[in-house]
Each structure stands twice: as C-alpha cells, then as structure tokens.
Design a protein around this motif. Structure first.
Motif, PDB file in Angstrom:
ATOM      1  N   PRO A 150       0.760  -1.263   0.054  1.00 18.72           N
ATOM      2  CA  PRO A 150      -0.032   0.004  -0.009  1.00 18.72           C
ATOM      3  C   PRO A 150       0.751   1.332   0.046  1.00 18.72           C
ATOM      4  O   PRO A 150       0.199   2.333  -0.384  1.00 18.72           O
ATOM      5  N   GLU A 151       2.105   1.312   0.493  1.00 23.36           N
ATOM      6  CA  GLU A 151       3.070   2.419   0.317  1.00 23.36           C
ATOM      7  C   GLU A 151       3.192   3.009  -1.001  1.00 23.36           C
ATOM      8  O   GLU A 151       3.693   4.263  -1.106  1.00 23.36           O
ATOM      9  N   HIS A 152       2.769   2.012  -2.114  1.00 20.34           N
ATOM     10  CA  HIS A 152       3.108   2.642  -3.456  1.00 20.34           C
ATOM     11  C   HIS A 152       1.629   3.027  -4.079  1.00 20.34           C
ATOM     12  O   HIS A 152       1.763   3.817  -5.338  1.00 20.34           O
ATOM     13  N   TRP A 153       0.712   3.047  -3.320  1.00 17.67           N
ATOM     14  CA  TRP A 153      -0.659   3.479  -3.907  1.00 17.67           C
ATOM     15  C   TRP A 153      -0.746   5.066  -3.900  1.00 17.67           C
ATOM     16  O   TRP A 153       0.030   5.724  -3.718  1.00 17.67           O
ATOM     17  N   GLY A 154      -1.831   5.377  -4.889  1.00 15.74           N
ATOM     18  CA  GLY A 154      -1.921   6.903  -5.055  1.00 15.74           C
ATOM     19  C   GLY A 154      -2.288   7.772  -4.065  1.00 15.74           C
ATOM     20  O   GLY A 154      -2.810   7.025  -3.062  1.00 15.74           O
ATOM     21  N   TYR A 155      -2.521   8.993  -4.088  1.00 11.48           N
ATOM     22  CA  TYR A 155      -2.960   9.938  -3.237  1.00 11.48           C
ATOM     23  C   TYR A 155      -4.376  10.581  -3.906  1.00 11.48           C
ATOM     24  O   TYR A 155      -4.283  11.136  -5.001  1.00 11.48           O
ATOM     25  N   ALA A 156      -5.405  10.160  -2.954  1.00 13.38           N
ATOM     26  CA  ALA A 156      -6.782  10.784  -3.486  1.00 13.38           C
ATOM     27  C   ALA A 156      -6.988  12.007  -2.610  1.00 13.38           C
ATOM     28  O   ALA A 156      -7.141  11.807  -1.403  1.00 13.38           O
ATOM     29  N   TYR A 157      -6.870  13.122  -2.940  1.00 19.79           N
ATOM     30  CA  TYR A 157      -7.448  14.374  -2.177  1.00 19.79           C
ATOM     31  C   TYR A 157      -8.637  14.583  -2.269  1.00 19.79           C
ATOM     32  O   TYR A 157      -9.335  15.032  -3.246  1.00 19.79           O
ATOM     33  N   PHE A 158      -9.512  14.844  -1.161  1.00 16.76           N
ATOM     34  CA  PHE A 158     -10.834  15.096  -0.997  1.00 16.76           C
ATOM     35  C   PHE A 158     -10.869  16.570  -0.933  1.00 16.76           C
ATOM     36  O   PHE A 158     -11.085  17.237   0.012  1.00 16.76           O
ATOM     37  N   SER A 159     -11.068  17.152  -2.313  1.00 18.57           N
ATOM     38  CA  SER A 159     -11.386  18.819  -2.315  1.00 18.57           C
ATOM     39  C   SER A 159     -12.623  19.362  -1.596  1.00 18.57           C
ATOM     40  O   SER A 159     -13.725  18.511  -1.725  1.00 18.57           O
ATOM     41  N   PRO A 160     -12.631  20.438  -1.017  1.00 17.30           N
ATOM     42  CA  PRO A 160     -13.960  21.035  -0.509  1.00 17.30           C
ATOM     43  C   PRO A 160     -14.666  21.697  -1.509  1.00 17.30           C
ATOM     44  O   PRO A 160     -15.768  21.957  -1.401  1.00 17.30           O
ATOM     45  N   ASN A 161     -14.087  21.779  -2.657  1.00 18.52           N
ATOM     46  CA  ASN A 161     -14.607  22.453  -3.903  1.00 18.52           C
ATOM     47  C   ASN A 161     -15.726  21.442  -4.749  1.00 18.52           C
ATOM     48  O   ASN A 161     -15.370  20.111  -4.814  1.00 18.52           O
ATOM     49  N   GLU A 162     -16.597  21.939  -5.113  1.00 18.61           N
ATOM     50  CA  GLU A 162     -17.698  21.154  -5.979  1.00 18.61           C
ATOM     51  C   GLU A 162     -16.896  20.962  -7.360  1.00 18.61           C
ATOM     52  O   GLU A 162     -16.342  21.776  -7.649  1.00 18.61           O
ATOM     53  N   ALA A 163     -17.439  19.787  -7.969  1.00 16.71           N
ATOM     54  CA  ALA A 163     -16.851  19.596  -9.294  1.00 16.71           C
ATOM     55  C   ALA A 163     -17.204  20.852 -10.332  1.00 16.71           C
ATOM     56  O   ALA A 163     -18.377  21.369 -10.210  1.00 16.71           O
ATOM     57  N   GLY A 164     -16.239  21.251 -10.827  1.00 16.61           N
ATOM     58  CA  GLY A 164     -16.399  22.518 -11.814  1.00 16.61           C
ATOM     59  C   GLY A 164     -15.701  23.652 -11.435  1.00 16.61           C
ATOM     60  O   GLY A 164     -15.363  24.701 -11.974  1.00 16.61           O
ATOM     61  N   ASN A 165     -15.342  23.580 -10.026  1.00 17.14           N
ATOM     62  CA  ASN A 165     -14.539  24.688  -9.333  1.00 17.14           C
ATOM     63  C   ASN A 165     -13.146  24.189  -9.014  1.00 17.14           C
ATOM     64  O   ASN A 165     -12.798  23.395  -8.020  1.00 17.14           O
ATOM     65  N   PRO A 166     -12.325  24.412  -9.829  1.00 15.48           N
ATOM     66  CA  PRO A 166     -10.871  23.832 -10.111  1.00 15.48           C
ATOM     67  C   PRO A 166     -10.145  23.733  -8.634  1.00 15.48           C
ATOM     68  O   PRO A 166     -10.151  24.948  -7.850  1.00 15.48           O
ATOM     69  N   ASP A 167      -9.433  22.856  -8.331  1.00 14.98           N
ATOM     70  CA  ASP A 167      -8.638  22.893  -7.291  1.00 14.98           C
ATOM     71  C   ASP A 167      -7.392  21.992  -7.581  1.00 14.98           C
ATOM     72  O   ASP A 167      -7.268  21.422  -8.529  1.00 14.98           O
ATOM     73  N   THR A 168      -6.292  22.272  -6.766  1.00 18.96           N
ATOM     74  CA  THR A 168      -5.125  21.723  -6.936  1.00 18.96           C
ATOM     75  C   THR A 168      -4.513  20.896  -5.652  1.00 18.96           C
ATOM     76  O   THR A 168      -4.950  21.251  -4.640  1.00 18.96           O
ATOM     77  N   PHE A 169      -3.451  19.919  -5.808  1.00 22.00           N
ATOM     78  CA  PHE A 169      -2.963  19.439  -4.696  1.00 22.00           C
ATOM     79  C   PHE A 169      -1.735  18.765  -5.064  1.00 22.00           C
ATOM     80  O   PHE A 169      -1.441  18.392  -6.209  1.00 22.00           O
ATOM     81  N   ALA A 170      -0.991  19.125  -4.146  1.00 21.55           N
ATOM     82  CA  ALA A 170       0.482  18.676  -4.342  1.00 21.55           C
ATOM     83  C   ALA A 170       0.731  17.566  -3.149  1.00 21.55           C
ATOM     84  O   ALA A 170       0.334  17.791  -2.044  1.00 21.55           O
ATOM     85  N   ILE A 171       1.301  16.391  -3.310  1.00 20.95           N
ATOM     86  CA  ILE A 171       1.749  15.558  -2.216  1.00 20.95           C
ATOM     87  C   ILE A 171       2.584  16.309  -1.384  1.00 20.95           C
ATOM     88  O   ILE A 171       3.650  16.895  -1.594  1.00 20.95           O
ATOM     89  N   PRO A 172       2.482  16.477  -0.099  1.00 19.57           N
ATOM     90  CA  PRO A 172       3.105  17.094   1.034  1.00 19.57           C
ATOM     91  C   PRO A 172       4.555  16.469   0.897  1.00 19.57           C
ATOM     92  O   PRO A 172       4.915  15.203   0.776  1.00 19.57           O
ATOM     93  N   LYS A 173       5.451  17.456   1.263  1.00 24.09           N
ATOM     94  CA  LYS A 173       6.818  17.135   1.330  1.00 24.09           C
ATOM     95  C   LYS A 173       7.204  15.741   2.272  1.00 24.09           C
ATOM     96  O   LYS A 173       8.027  15.301   2.213  1.00 24.09           O
ATOM     97  N   ASP A 174       6.406  15.942   3.467  1.00 19.25           N
ATOM     98  CA  ASP A 174       6.732  15.052   4.386  1.00 19.25           C
ATOM     99  C   ASP A 174       6.484  13.660   3.954  1.00 19.25           C
ATOM    100  O   ASP A 174       6.906  12.726   4.683  1.00 19.25           O
ATOM    101  N   GLU A 175       5.613  13.391   2.739  1.00 19.67           N
ATOM    102  CA  GLU A 175       5.718  12.121   2.584  1.00 19.67           C
ATOM    103  C   GLU A 175       6.672  11.566   1.876  1.00 19.67           C
ATOM    104  O   GLU A 175       6.890  10.265   1.743  1.00 19.67           O
ATOM    105  N   GLN A 176       7.832  12.366   1.707  1.00 19.44           N
ATOM    106  CA  GLN A 176       9.057  11.767   1.220  1.00 19.44           C
ATOM    107  C   GLN A 176       9.862  11.002   2.307  1.00 19.44           C
ATOM    108  O   GLN A 176      10.513   9.870   2.055  1.00 19.44           O
ATOM    109  N   ILE A 177       9.350  11.387   3.558  1.00 18.90           N
ATOM    110  CA  ILE A 177       9.909  10.630   4.705  1.00 18.90           C
ATOM    111  C   ILE A 177       9.403   9.096   4.792  1.00 18.90           C
ATOM    112  O   ILE A 177      10.037   8.096   5.088  1.00 18.90           O
TER     113      ILE A 177
END
Length: 354
Positions: free
Chosen positions: A253-280
């Motif tokens: 599971p450590e290789h699985w992807g990251y699903a970010y649950f945005s508070p924005n409704e679909a159609g209102n764009p949002d961005t997500f960057a994997i936090p730097k601490d995930e490198q740890i």
C-alpha cells in the motif's frame, strides 16, 4: 471461501515478491476528488452532468510501471456527505464474465479492483473487486501478505451500490465490443471504520489504487475461458493499474496513489501537491525493505543503519535524521522531517506511524 481466498491471494503475493524487490517507479500518482451535490444513479453509465466535471485519471499502466497496457483504462472519483463514488471505463473488444457468486475469487474473470487505505499506515485496508456481471468481492486485510495477518473475507461494505454498463454484447464472441464501464458508491459510514476519524476526509487525502486484471482467452463451444498453455496451465494474467507498484503485487500500500478530497464542488478547480513530508514515508519504507532482506539473508535484524544499503537521504540529497532501535520484539526506525520537524516511525511489521 475464506480459505480459498487466502490461498489464492497469498499465492499472488508470492509471485509478486519473487519477481522483484521493486522497480524505481518514482512518485505515486495523485488525483483531486471533487464534491458533488447532484443525486447519483449508480448504473455504470455516469449520465450525471457532474461526472463530466470530475478529474479523469491518467491512462492505466502495467503494474511494474514500464509497459503500456493493450487496452485503455481510466477512472474518476467524486464524493458527497454519504458516499465515495467511483467511475471507470475499460476498453475491451471481448467483454466476458461467468462468475456470479458474491465473494468468489473475482479476478479469475477480467475484473476492476479498488484498494483503499484510509489512514495510510498500510494496515487495515480494503479491497473490492467486480466483474462485467456486477458480481463483487469485498474484504478487509489487517496487514499486507508480507506480514502475518488476517484476511476478513466475511467483511462487507454495507450499503454498497454498484452498476455495470456494457458497450457491446456480454459473452458474445460473434461481435467486437467497445468495452465496459463500472460505477460504485461506497458509504463513508463503512470506509471510516479504519480511518481513525468519524469525519469525512474533506481537505485531506487517503491512499487509494485501482487495478484491472485481464486474461488471454480461448473460445470453447462458443464460450470464453482463460487461456492455457501446452501443459494445461493458465497463462499469466495482465495487471494494469492507476499508480504503478514497481512489483507484481498490489499489496504494497505504500505505493498506492493519493486521493485528495477537495472541499470544492466539481467544476470549481482545485490543486493538490503531495506534501513534502511524504518523502519521509517513502524513505522509511526503503529501510523497511532493507531490513526484510537483511533478515532473510542473516536470520537477524540489522543493528546499525550502516549495515543497510539505503542512505538517510531524500531524492534531492537532503539529509534526514534517522534513528534505528532494535528490541526484543523487533525494531523501529524513527525519522525527523527536515521540512516540518515532525517525527515519523515505521516498525518491523511495516506499520507506519505519522
């Protein structure tokens, strides 16, 4: 059924672990999961307008992260206060399935699979599989197969909704199909059970991956069967995934992807960057695999970090403060983030403590 599932899945893990200790697959993939307030009909067709506003995943890739699959697969996700929604499109010229009993080994057919680790510690995660007949298999695993743990085959996603749509004709070899699509709704009430929180993860991420198992087939008396070689053994399946694993094994599971649950409704764009601490996290799992290999060779744990090949460095050369403690029950490795100063720990059974 539980015994059958255990034998089959452990067998798959053994194949994966013998193939490789892992390719260099780079950073896991990530996706923004938007919110929806639109009523959803789970029929496999994604007719709701909001699906057209959801982020579409990258094309699936071979599980080891190198080869391009024969047929294209893409997935989307949405969420509301009650459900987490999935929609996947699977291109396929011959759509077939013959397994009809719930909680049977679905990947003996071509299938679509969802893996979810809510708290990201690689323990107590969910697996879900379905075929083109909308036959499903859901189970909970207390640990990946590399560690002794329970496979809870009796666990079920209460309130699950699923649907399949076929662009073509199921189990008809006389025509060429376009493919099939699946739509799934999983209640938060069930998914939150291992998340460590009673809240929907709005503004947070979970570790999720998707897999598609595909088989070569033979036609016998007009029916589809998994293809066998000259010795009567089934040919190997194809494993196509969203975020590559680096090995033929979904149960890392450590290789699985990251699903970010945005508070924005679909159609209102949002961005997500994997936090730097995930490198740890990624670094600590390299040390974990080093310790596993060291023990396999020497029948004891490494007592010093210098006995392991991994260096306490991130990909860009940033040095990380690492401490290894070996004790009677096993070992633990603690790391201090150079970015936030937070402490992270991994223990001998692979459990990660953020």
């Amino acid at each position: 059924m539980k015994d059958i599932a255990q034998k089959v899945l452990v067998g798959l893990f053994m194949v994966g672990s013998m193939v490789s200790w892992g390719q260099n697959i780079g950073e896991p993939r990530s996706m923004v999961v938007y919110k929806t307030n639109e009523p959803m009909q789970i029929d496999g067709m994604a007719k709701e307008e909001v699906w057209g506003k959801a982020q579409i995943s990258e094309n699936f890739i071979d599980i080891e992260g190198v080869k391009t699959p024969t047929y294209q697969t893409n997935v989307r996700m949405l969420w509301d206060e009650n459900y987490l929604y999935f929609y996947a499109e699977l291109k396929e010229p011959h759509v077939w399935a013959n397994l009809k009993q719930r909680d049977t080994v679905i990947f003996y057919n071509n299938d679509f699979e969802i893996f979810i680790d809510p708290d990201g510690d690689t323990h107590n995660y969910f697996e879900f599989e379905m075929n083109a007949l909308n036959t499903v298999w859901d189970l909970l695993l207390t640990k990946p197969y590399r560690e002794p743990g329970a496979i809870v085959d009796s666990w079920e996603i209460l309130g699950l909704k699923s649907g399949v749509n076929i662009e073509g004709t199921l189990n008809d070899p006389s025509d060429i199909d376009k493919g099939w699509s699946v739509e799934v709704a999983m209640p938060w009430a069930v998914l939150k059970e291992t998340s460590g929180s009673n809240k929907v993860p709005e503004g947070d991420f979970w570790r999720i991956n998707f897999s598609r198992v595909n088989w070569d087939f033979d036609l016998i008396d007009g029916k589809y069967y998994r293809k066998k070689d000259a010795n009567g053994k089934f040919l190997r399946e194809y494993n196509w995934v969203w975020s590559p694993q680096g090995v033929i094994n979904m149960h890392e599971p450590e290789h699985w992807g990251y699903a970010y649950f945005s508070p924005n409704e679909a159609g209102n764009p949002d961005t997500f960057a994997i936090p730097k601490d995930e490198q740890i996290r990624w670094l600590l799992y390299r040390f974990y695999r080093d310790q596993k290999k060291f023990f396999s060779k020497n029948k004891k744990w490494a007592q010093k970090l210098s006995e392991l090949p991994t260096k306490p460095l991130l990909a860009d050369g940033t040095k990380v403060e690492i401490d290894l403690e070996v004790h009677r029950a096993g070992w633990s490795i603690q790391a201090k983030s150079p970015f936030t100063g937070k402490l992270y720990l991994i223990q001998e059974d692979g459990k990660y403590h953020p």
